[in-house]
Motif scaffolding. Structure first.
Motif, short mmCIF file in Angstrom:
data_model
loop_
_atom_site.label_atom_id
_atom_site.label_comp_id
_atom_site.label_asym_id
_atom_site.label_seq_id
_atom_site.Cartn_x
_atom_site.Cartn_y
_atom_site.Cartn_z
N SER A 16 -7.28 5.25 9.87
CA SER A 16 -5.98 4.59 9.86
C SER A 16 -6.20 3.08 9.75
CB SER A 16 -5.26 4.91 11.17
OG SER A 16 -4.38 3.87 11.51
N SER A 18 -4.38 0.73 10.67
CA SER A 18 -4.00 0.03 11.91
C SER A 18 -5.15 0.07 12.90
CB SER A 18 -2.77 0.67 12.56
OG SER A 18 -1.92 1.22 11.61
N SER A 19 -5.78 1.26 13.04
CA SER A 19 -6.90 1.34 13.98
C SER A 19 -8.08 0.53 13.46
CB SER A 19 -7.37 2.79 14.15
OG SER A 19 -6.29 3.62 14.37
N LYS A 103 2.69 11.59 16.57
CA LYS A 103 1.69 11.75 15.51
C LYS A 103 1.16 13.18 15.49
CE LYS A 103 -1.77 8.62 14.01
NZ LYS A 103 -2.70 7.56 14.39
N TRP A 127 4.50 5.11 6.62
CA TRP A 127 3.59 4.97 7.77
C TRP A 127 2.23 5.52 7.32
CZ3 TRP A 127 2.52 8.83 12.07
CH2 TRP A 127 1.69 8.27 13.05
N VAL A 128 1.19 4.75 7.60
CA VAL A 128 -0.13 4.99 7.00
C VAL A 128 -0.68 6.39 7.21
CG1 VAL A 128 -0.86 2.59 7.00
CG2 VAL A 128 -1.18 3.95 9.06
N SER A 129 -0.26 7.08 8.26
CA SER A 129 -0.89 8.37 8.56
C SER A 129 -0.36 9.54 7.72
CB SER A 129 -0.71 8.71 10.04
OG SER A 129 -1.46 7.80 10.82
N ASP A 132 -2.64 10.83 4.69
CA ASP A 132 -3.93 11.36 5.15
C ASP A 132 -3.75 12.66 5.93
OD1 ASP A 132 -4.43 8.26 4.81
OD2 ASP A 132 -6.32 9.33 4.56
N SER A 369 -2.04 -0.75 1.95
CA SER A 369 -2.31 0.33 2.91
C SER A 369 -1.08 1.20 3.16
CB SER A 369 -2.74 -0.25 4.26
OG SER A 369 -3.83 -1.11 4.10
#
Ligand code: PLP
Length: 403
Positions: A16, A18-19, A103, A127-129, A132, A369
């Motif tokens: 991610s 963000s992480s 999530k 949202w980035v997740s 994936d 991203s």
């Protein structure tokens, strides 16, 4: 030869951003760099006292054992009451599952329903997740660009054009991370009309920012607007953003019994459900009148207005007011093609974000991203003085760029 073998599906996904950004920030700070962060994706307020107290009481009264996999009955009843009170949706506790954050609810819903070749429509920026997670479930993310001229919102025409016989899900996130854009009741009605024409498509709504809204008090839900979608909709929410409980890891989903039962079975063979103490805290959260919320939202709003004013005063940057959530989504097209003092050309929003980090010590995330360029996301879930300082530094570093 090493015995370690990482499964092929892991090569399809990436960490991610963000992480990854947070890890990089921690590393730079360890190296002694003075970095101002606009990365934060969580409220900077403390979890309210009554909620913390409920967790302590849960520990002291021995609520420290496994709960039902789907969550305690009391919590699922409180979630059902919340859906009815706040969203006009009626669910029985058996149609609700408690998960390890929203999530995890999204991941579980996709895991039990997506098969190879299934397409999942994801409006961008997203949202980035989401993409994936779809890839991790062997599905195909179908990214639908939602440009600025449409307010970063999915239009009925774009939705219609994206649907194929292989479409399994549409994911809707309102208000959105990263843009803060939120759908009106009329816009949701139009999207619902498209979905009604395609009965094979399920709908996942991610409502995690529903209470962080700056505009109209009403909070339309697409499933309340069009109840015929209920039998193929999964409504995802959680306590992370509304109650400043990101670390407690409690989310939940409501939906068709069959799907919730499959998610429950998956949980029974994976997590065994969410932490009992966090569930007790979430129960207190949902039963508590959120008297703190108007004050928090007013604080986010004043920070939003401050950041908007400062960033829009910087040549090359442009940003419209988000309707909700706690991010600004800043157009940086005016910086692309400019050169740094070292002669390096800024080719993309990732370059812009890197330039701000290296030259100004300001951390933001490049829009690439999130699936739409050229933008960057700046969080306002941080103090006004941090926002002021970040904007001051960004302005100074932009002033050093040449054409
Ligand atoms: N959905 C969106 C759009 C988010 O931005 C986030 C967190 O950043 C989540 C879901 C995850 O929430 P949780 O902390 O409940 O897992």
């Amino acid at each position: 030869m090493s015995a370690i073998r990482i499964a092929a599906r892991m090569r399809r996904i990436k960490p991610s951003p963000s992480s990854a950004g947070a890890d990089r920030l921690a590393q730079l700070r360890r190296e002694g760099r003075d970095i101002v962060s606009l990365l934060i994706g969580e409220p900077d307020f403390d979890t309210p006292e009554t909620i913390r107290r409920a967790a302590i009481d849960a520990i002291e009264s021995g609520q420290t054992r496994y709960t039902q996999t789907a969550g305690t009955l009391a919590l699922r009843q409180a979630i059902a009451a919340k859906f009815e009170r706040e969203n006009g949706l009626r669910y029985e506790p058996r149609d609700i599952i408690v998960t390890v954050g929203a999530k995890h609810a999204i991941f579980n819903a996709l895991s039990v329903s997506v098969e190879p070749g299934d397409e999942v429509i994801i409006p961008a920026p997203y949202w980035v997740s989401y993409p994936d997670m779809v890839l991790a479930c062997d599905g195909t993310p179908v990214i639908v660009p939602c440009p600025e001229e449409h307010g970063f919102l999915l239009t009925p025409a774009a939705l219609e054009a994206a649907i194929t016989p292989a479409t399994r899900w549409l994911i809707l996130n309102s208000p959105s991370n990263p843009t803060g854009a939120a759908y009106s009741a009329d816009q949701l009605r139009d999207l619902a009309d498209v979905l009604l024409r395609h009965p094979q498509v399920m709908l996942l709504t991610d409502d995690i920012y529903e209470h962080i809204r700056f505009g109209a008090a009403d909070n339309p839900h697409i499933v309340a607007i069009e109840p015929r979608l209920r039998e193929r909709a999964v409504v995802v929410n959680g306590v992370s953003k509304t109650y400043a409980m990101t670390g407690w890891r409690i989310g939940y989903a409501a939906g068709p019994s069959e799907l919730i039962a499959a998610m429950d079975m998956l949980q029974s063979q994976s997590t065994s459900g969410a932490c009992s103490i966090s569930q007790a805290a979430a129960l207190a959260a949902l039963r508590t009148e959120p008297s703190f919320l108007p004050g928090w939202v007013a604080t986010y709003r004043s920070r939003r207005d401050l950041a908007l004013q400062r960033l829009n005063a910087i040549p090359g940057l442009r940003c419209t007011a988000p309707a909700g959530a706690f991010y600004l989504w800043v157009n940086c097209a005016g910086l692309i093609g400019k050169r740094t003092e070292q002669g390096q050309r800024l080719e993309s929003d990732l370059d812009v974000a890197l330039y701000f980090l290296e030259s100004a010590g300001v951390a933001v995330i490049g829009g690439t991203s999130y699936g739409l360029s050229p933008y960057f996301r700046a969080s306002i879930a941080t103090g006004a003085e941090v926002i002021e300082e970040a904007c001051r530094r960004i302005a100074a570093s932009v002033a050093k760029l040449s054409s």
